[in-house]
Design an enzyme around this catalytic site. Structure first.
Site, PDB file in Angstrom:
ATOM      1  N   ASN A  21       0.870  -1.177   0.000  1.00  0.00           N
ATOM      2  CA  ASN A  21       0.000   0.000   0.000  1.00  0.00           C
ATOM      3  C   ASN A  21       0.905   1.224   0.000  1.00  0.00           C
ATOM      4  OD1 ASN A  21       0.668   0.676   2.721  1.00  0.00           O
ATOM      5  ND2 ASN A  21      -0.993  -0.597   3.528  1.00  0.00           N
ATOM      6  N   ASN A  55      -4.793  -8.091   9.671  1.00  0.00           N
ATOM      7  CA  ASN A  55      -3.559  -7.717   8.993  1.00  0.00           C
ATOM      8  C   ASN A  55      -3.109  -6.310   9.385  1.00  0.00           C
ATOM      9  OD1 ASN A  55      -4.280  -5.516   6.849  1.00  0.00           O
ATOM     10  ND2 ASN A  55      -5.985  -6.947   6.890  1.00  0.00           N
ATOM     11  N   TYR A 156      -4.301  -3.198  -4.577  1.00  0.00           N
ATOM     12  CA  TYR A 156      -2.955  -2.892  -4.075  1.00  0.00           C
ATOM     13  C   TYR A 156      -2.005  -2.650  -5.230  1.00  0.00           C
ATOM     14  CZ  TYR A 156      -4.111  -4.129   0.732  1.00  0.00           C
ATOM     15  OH  TYR A 156      -4.630  -4.131   1.993  1.00  0.00           O
ATOM     16  N   LYS A 182     -12.621  -1.399  -3.344  1.00  0.00           N
ATOM     17  CA  LYS A 182     -11.678  -0.402  -2.813  1.00  0.00           C
ATOM     18  C   LYS A 182     -10.305  -0.622  -3.408  1.00  0.00           C
ATOM     19  CE  LYS A 182      -9.984  -0.231   1.655  1.00  0.00           C
ATOM     20  NZ  LYS A 182     -10.229  -0.159   3.098  1.00  0.00           N
ATOM     21  N   LYS A 184      -6.047   1.073  -3.523  1.00  0.00           N
ATOM     22  CA  LYS A 184      -5.046   1.880  -2.849  1.00  0.00           C
ATOM     23  C   LYS A 184      -4.688   3.096  -3.690  1.00  0.00           C
ATOM     24  CE  LYS A 184      -4.918  -0.816   0.562  1.00  0.00           C
ATOM     25  NZ  LYS A 184      -5.362  -0.344   1.888  1.00  0.00           N
ATOM     26  N   ASP A 213      -8.049   4.405  -0.685  1.00  0.00           N
ATOM     27  CA  ASP A 213      -7.407   4.333   0.626  1.00  0.00           C
ATOM     28  C   ASP A 213      -5.949   4.766   0.506  1.00  0.00           C
ATOM     29  OD1 ASP A 213      -6.455   3.690   3.125  1.00  0.00           O
ATOM     30  OD2 ASP A 213      -6.967   1.560   3.039  1.00  0.00           O
ATOM     31  N   ASN A 215      -3.902   5.054   3.197  1.00  0.00           N
ATOM     32  CA  ASN A 215      -3.110   4.457   4.278  1.00  0.00           C
ATOM     33  C   ASN A 215      -2.263   5.452   5.073  1.00  0.00           C
ATOM     34  OD1 ASN A 215      -3.500   1.846   2.352  1.00  0.00           O
ATOM     35  ND2 ASN A 215      -3.372   1.322   4.515  1.00  0.00           N
ATOM     36  N   GLU A 239     -10.261   7.399   2.112  1.00  0.00           N
ATOM     37  CA  GLU A 239      -9.870   6.799   3.399  1.00  0.00           C
ATOM     38  C   GLU A 239      -8.467   7.171   3.836  1.00  0.00           C
ATOM     39  OE1 GLU A 239     -10.602   2.571   3.557  1.00  0.00           O
ATOM     40  OE2 GLU A 239      -8.945   2.208   4.920  1.00  0.00           O
ATOM     41  N   GLU A 265      -8.941   2.971  11.300  1.00  0.00           N
ATOM     42  CA  GLU A 265      -8.415   1.601  11.456  1.00  0.00           C
ATOM     43  C   GLU A 265      -7.155   1.561  12.296  1.00  0.00           C
ATOM     44  OE1 GLU A 265      -7.518   0.934   7.141  1.00  0.00           O
ATOM     45  OE2 GLU A 265      -5.563   0.304   7.891  1.00  0.00           O
ATOM     46  N   ASP A 292     -11.161  -1.238  14.213  1.00  0.00           N
ATOM     47  CA  ASP A 292     -11.106  -2.695  14.023  1.00  0.00           C
ATOM     48  C   ASP A 292     -10.975  -3.355  15.391  1.00  0.00           C
ATOM     49  OD1 ASP A 292     -10.354  -5.331  13.602  1.00  0.00           O
ATOM     50  OD2 ASP A 292      -8.884  -4.866  12.039  1.00  0.00           O
ATOM     51  N   HIS A 322     -12.416  -2.133   9.691  1.00  0.00           N
ATOM     52  CA  HIS A 322     -11.268  -2.667   8.947  1.00  0.00           C
ATOM     53  C   HIS A 322     -11.081  -4.133   9.332  1.00  0.00           C
ATOM     54  CE1 HIS A 322      -6.906  -3.713   9.218  1.00  0.00           C
ATOM     55  NE2 HIS A 322      -6.804  -3.079   8.065  1.00  0.00           N
ATOM     56  N   GLU A 341     -15.508  -4.870   6.175  1.00  0.00           N
ATOM     57  CA  GLU A 341     -14.559  -5.012   5.072  1.00  0.00           C
ATOM     58  C   GLU A 341     -14.426  -6.483   4.690  1.00  0.00           C
ATOM     59  OE1 GLU A 341     -10.717  -3.270   5.903  1.00  0.00           O
ATOM     60  OE2 GLU A 341     -10.177  -3.327   3.779  1.00  0.00           O
TER      61      GLU A 341
HETATM   62  O1  LIG Z   1      -3.447  -2.097   3.344  1.00  0.00           O
HETATM   63  C1  LIG Z   1      -3.778  -2.164   4.516  1.00  0.00           C
HETATM   64  O2  LIG Z   1      -2.989  -1.914   5.465  1.00  0.00           O
HETATM   65  C2  LIG Z   1      -5.181  -2.530   4.862  1.00  0.00           C
HETATM   66  C3  LIG Z   1      -6.061  -1.340   4.867  1.00  0.00           C
HETATM   67  O3  LIG Z   1      -5.662  -0.219   5.006  1.00  0.00           O
HETATM   68  C4  LIG Z   1      -7.487  -1.530   4.679  1.00  0.00           C
HETATM   69  O4  LIG Z   1      -7.912  -2.668   4.497  1.00  0.00           O
HETATM   70  O5  LIG Z   1      -8.211  -0.542   4.742  1.00  0.00           O
HETATM   71 MG   LIG Z   2      -7.288   1.216   5.160  1.00  0.00          MG
END
Ligand SMILES: O=C([O-])CC(=O)C(=O)O
Ligand SMILES: [Mg+2]
Length: 389
Positions: A21, A55, A156, A182, A184, A213, A215, A239, A265, A292, A322, A341
């Protein structure tokens, strides 16, 4: 009937993959798997509760084995039970785990505690012989709704992944019944991310919605630059634009982003959640909260977080946690969260649904297994059973 926790076991498992990510890669990612063994016997076998962390935060075997396990096993057994003495009381177990822990600075102990907490709730629901989501609804005098919204998280970065592959991935989620996908952002330049977003929007062409997202990668200037680009598209959410603890950044971003924002998250306590609601500019009519429970001290703490939401004028329905695990699915079905999710192609065998559960029109229907439902997922249960054998 005696109810006693006779053992707590932990093993750290790989959930590595070549994905990346905007902030981390997952080449060395692990998670802790925990078994809480009780002396309650069902069908000739002891009732065992299972848990794992989601994760992103790695296994927590050190903390579990060196601190939290022993606090539970050393507690006088009666202090861990409900008033009738016929089942575990997860809140009392939680209090035993957290004895002699100072407040604040939550670090990753919240992951260790959240993992054991999941196993405790699994055991408690199994001893009550009910699906966890029904037990939760009953405790709150609510009606459970086993049909839960889920979205497909992926998109990703990984080596050699071009927009054609990204589109094919998103198409495959639509083919599997998802209505929100979703991807990245923030791991490439803004221009490149814009091309990736347009490619996906072209592919899903109104059949589904897209969330993005970052991150937590962006500083304020970059978060706003992305907001000005993203607000031209009908996105499901934007996000984790900036650092999870930078509430002022989140609040400033709201000025530039009228669409839905999502975050949370990486907030691991009800106090951090409260700070987000106090200071983060999040809007209860459109934004989403992603705390989460598996990373954030478990469901005992999540219930306190839900109480904070109520105090601040938020509905539980604005929470879509999450993590993609069945624990949050149960909480969603039992306590009326907005959904959960899901990672259709990642972090197996831990994430996902019981075998045979299909996504239809963006929703799954939880079957009635006692506990969290892990026994319904063969590849996951095999790992769990090996730990408690
Ligand atoms: O890629 C990650 O760390 C997972 C993440 O942010 C998500 O699922 O929203
Ligand atoms: Mg996320």
């Amino acid at each position: 009937m005696s109810v006693r926790i006779t053992d707590i076991r932990e093993v750290t498992k790989p959930i590595a993959s070549p994905i990346r990510n905007a902030y981390i890669d997952f080449s060395k990612m692990t998670c802790s798997l925990v078994a809480v063994v009780t002396d309650v016997v069902r069908d000739g076998k002891p009732v065992v509760g299972y848990g794992f962390n989601s994760n992103g935060r790695y296994g927590q075997g050190g903390l579990i084995r060196e601190r939290f396990r022993d606090r539970v096993l050393d507690a006088p057994p009666g202090t861990l039970l409900d008033d009738e003495g016929t089942n575990l009381d997860p809140d009392r177990v939680w209090n035993a785990m957290m004895a002699n822990e100072k407040p604040g600075g939550h670090g990753e102990r919240s992951v260790a505690v959240g993992t054991i907490d999941m196993a405790i709730w699994d055991a408690t629901a199994k001893i009550a012989n009910k699906p966890l989501f029904r037990l939760l609804a009953e405790r709150e005098d609510r009606t459970a709704n086993p049909r839960v919204f889920v979205y497909a998280a992926g998109g990703y970065y990984y080596p050699g992944k071009d927009t054609d592959l990204l589109r094919a991935e998103m198409r495959s989620y639509l083919d599997r019944g998802y209505s929100v996908v979703k991807m990245k952002i923030g791991g490439a330049s803004l221009d490149e991310d814009q091309k990736r977003i347009e490619a996906v929007l072209h592919e899903i062409d109104g059949e589904a919605q897209l969330a993005v997202d970052a991150n937590g990668r962006f500083d304020l200037e970059t978060a706003i630059a992305y907001a000005k680009m993203l607000r031209n598209y009908p996105l499901f959410w934007y996000e984790e634009a900036g650092d999870p603890l930078d509430y002022q950044l989140q609040a400033a971003l709201a000025e530039f982003y009228p669409g839905p924002m999502a975050t949370g998250e990486n907030l691991f306590s009800h106090q951090d959640a409260r700070n987000l609601l106090r200071h983060g500019g999040m809007r209860p009519d459109r934004d989403w909260l992603q705390f989460d429970p598996a990373l954030a001290y478990g469901l005992c703490e999540f219930q306190r977080t839900l109480a904070v939401l109520t105090t601040h004028g938020w509905s539980a329905a604005r929470c879509i946690p999450h993590g993609g695990h069945q624990m949050a699915l149960n909480i969603a079905a039992g306590l009326g969260l907005g959904g959960n999710e899901s990672y259709p192609d990642l972090f197996q065998p831990y994430g996902g649904f019981p075998d045979g559960v299909r996504v239809e029109a963006g929703r799954v229907t939880l079957p009635d297994f006692p506990g969290i439902g892990f026994e319904g997922k063969e590849n996951l249960y095999r790992e769990m059973a090996a730990l408690s054998a």
